[in-house]
Design a protein around this motif. Sequence first.
Motif, PDB file in Angstrom:
ATOM      1  N   VAL A 116       0.838  -1.200   0.000  1.00 18.66           N
ATOM      2  CA  VAL A 116       0.000   0.000   0.000  1.00 18.66           C
ATOM      3  C   VAL A 116       0.875   1.253   0.000  1.00 18.66           C
ATOM      4  O   VAL A 116       0.510   2.280  -0.566  1.00 18.66           O
ATOM      5  CB  VAL A 116      -0.938  -0.008   1.227  1.00 18.66           C
ATOM      6  N   LEU A 117       2.045   1.167   0.624  1.00 23.18           N
ATOM      7  CA  LEU A 117       2.975   2.297   0.639  1.00 23.18           C
ATOM      8  C   LEU A 117       3.794   2.396  -0.644  1.00 23.18           C
ATOM      9  O   LEU A 117       4.337   3.457  -0.943  1.00 23.18           O
ATOM     10  CB  LEU A 117       3.927   2.160   1.834  1.00 23.18           C
ATOM     11  N   VAL A 118       3.862   1.309  -1.397  1.00 23.65           N
ATOM     12  CA  VAL A 118       4.685   1.286  -2.612  1.00 23.65           C
ATOM     13  C   VAL A 118       3.896   1.705  -3.847  1.00 23.65           C
ATOM     14  O   VAL A 118       4.418   2.416  -4.724  1.00 23.65           O
ATOM     15  CB  VAL A 118       5.283  -0.120  -2.814  1.00 23.65           C
ATOM     16  N   LEU A 119       2.650   1.288  -3.938  1.00 22.84           N
ATOM     17  CA  LEU A 119       1.865   1.495  -5.159  1.00 22.84           C
ATOM     18  C   LEU A 119       1.718   2.964  -5.557  1.00 22.84           C
ATOM     19  O   LEU A 119       1.811   3.284  -6.750  1.00 22.84           O
ATOM     20  CB  LEU A 119       0.487   0.844  -5.002  1.00 22.84           C
ATOM     21  N   PRO A 120       1.479   3.908  -4.631  1.00 17.94           N
ATOM     22  CA  PRO A 120       1.387   5.313  -5.069  1.00 17.94           C
ATOM     23  C   PRO A 120       2.650   5.807  -5.756  1.00 17.94           C
ATOM     24  O   PRO A 120       2.568   6.551  -6.740  1.00 17.94           O
ATOM     25  CB  PRO A 120       1.122   6.063  -3.753  1.00 17.94           C
ATOM     26  N   GLN A 121       3.813   5.388  -5.268  1.00 17.78           N
ATOM     27  CA  GLN A 121       5.049   5.825  -5.896  1.00 17.78           C
ATOM     28  C   GLN A 121       5.242   5.175  -7.257  1.00 17.78           C
ATOM     29  O   GLN A 121       5.780   5.799  -8.184  1.00 17.78           O
ATOM     30  CB  GLN A 121       6.243   5.492  -4.985  1.00 17.78           C
ATOM     31  N   LEU A 122       4.798   3.926  -7.415  1.00 13.87           N
ATOM     32  CA  LEU A 122       4.854   3.296  -8.734  1.00 13.87           C
ATOM     33  C   LEU A 122       4.005   4.067  -9.733  1.00 13.87           C
ATOM     34  O   LEU A 122       4.393   4.234 -10.898  1.00 13.87           O
ATOM     35  CB  LEU A 122       4.383   1.847  -8.643  1.00 13.87           C
TER      36      LEU A 122
END
Length: 460
Positions: free
Chosen positions: A165-171
């Motif tokens: 959940v913390l990684v997907l926005p940056q992707l």
Amino acid sequence: MNWFLFGAFVMVAAAMVAPAIWRKEYRLQFPCLAGLTVLYQIALPLASLNTQPGEVSTRSLARFSVMAILCLLAAWAGYEWRWGSRHSSLVRFDPRRLVASALILVALGGYFTWRYSAVTPDFDLEKGGMTGIGTVYLTLAFVGRYGAILAAILFMRVKDWLLLVLVLPQLSTYYQLFLIGRRSPTGEIMVIICLLLFFYRQWAIPFWLMLLGVFGMAVFCFNIGTIRATVEHPLRERIEAVRAGDPLDSLTLEGMVRDRQFVEVFNAAKFMEAKEQGGHYTYGLHFWNQLVFGYVPAQIVGREFKESLRFPLTDDAQEAGFEKSTGTCETGIGEAFMAYGYFGCALFFVLGAFMRWAWEGAMRKNILHQFVTMLCTLQAVLTFSTQLWTFVNLLVSIAMFAGPLLWWSHVPSGAAVARDGPAGLRERRLKWRKRESPRSVGPKPAVAKHLEQPEGSRTP
């Protein structure tokens, strides 16, 4: 003479890449990536400029070529020098605090991304950069990627899907930056993914795929004008526009001359010539000036106070009547020469030693070293063709925004720390079960005492 120096530069770069053919673990290390990158970001523009004697004097090009060779050799020597060094003690971290740190960084970056989207950025047409409060918001918005990379490392260690959940926005941010033609973020996410797979799955990218990826990045970089000019068009039309423009032609010497793709090498040769004639070397003071420029907000402290913090440095190129084009740079090779002359190649020796330090710790599964390696590898590779001061600014940014949280998350030497990964998960589950189990699992004390008495005796 210049073609001989060009050949020597290519041979050094190729020698830095060659071990990757038979050493899988070498393919993502700094010397290999640097050698591959300079082949298309430095060697191709230099070759095209060698065919244009009217652009830069032969002596100036020879000076740049010699400096480029020295910088490559120094960076390689600095990296190899770490082989015989002692291993420093590794910093240990509390996994739970690291998760909280990643959450804070992602939230901070997300908040300022939202604030940046609500303002209209101002541009300084004279210097070719953004100005105003938007620069502050944008700088703080980039902090989100620190949290995302930290969360990605933790996910690979503990396999907790909530960390995604913390990684997907940056992707999503990386994808948007790719669509508008941002080269550095595109290369950064590719390097991060490859490093994660190598550190935690022992998967090394095949050498042929690596060469194909570098070729694709070269086409992407040298056709960036067409990509950015069609940013408002649908994706299909953008692809057709690039194909119609014969993208491979931009990699030929004629195409590079026509589109002036050699402008960074051209700038470097001109700046180095002016600096040698003027003799006003920066002696590294320009690093401080760039830190002030990047991290002291004039909107808050005032422009006069900000300028008072900077060292006055003589611009020999300006005094010689040369001014670089807006939005271009003078390469890290030229920057190192303008700092210390040919001795500036020692800066690349330090760079190589630092990257070796980061890699050694990363291979020993240390989170801090892996975090630094993923953030710094691409920027370190690009220092040859862009600027050295951007790498210094990146380190300061990491120390300012991620440093306090990493310090809060670290575990003092000798203190117990929960293991991560499947073993750590089993360990935590076992402790939980012990806490939930009854206090007494054997016979009651009276019964136990009776059992301990000799056979035939009576219980009191």
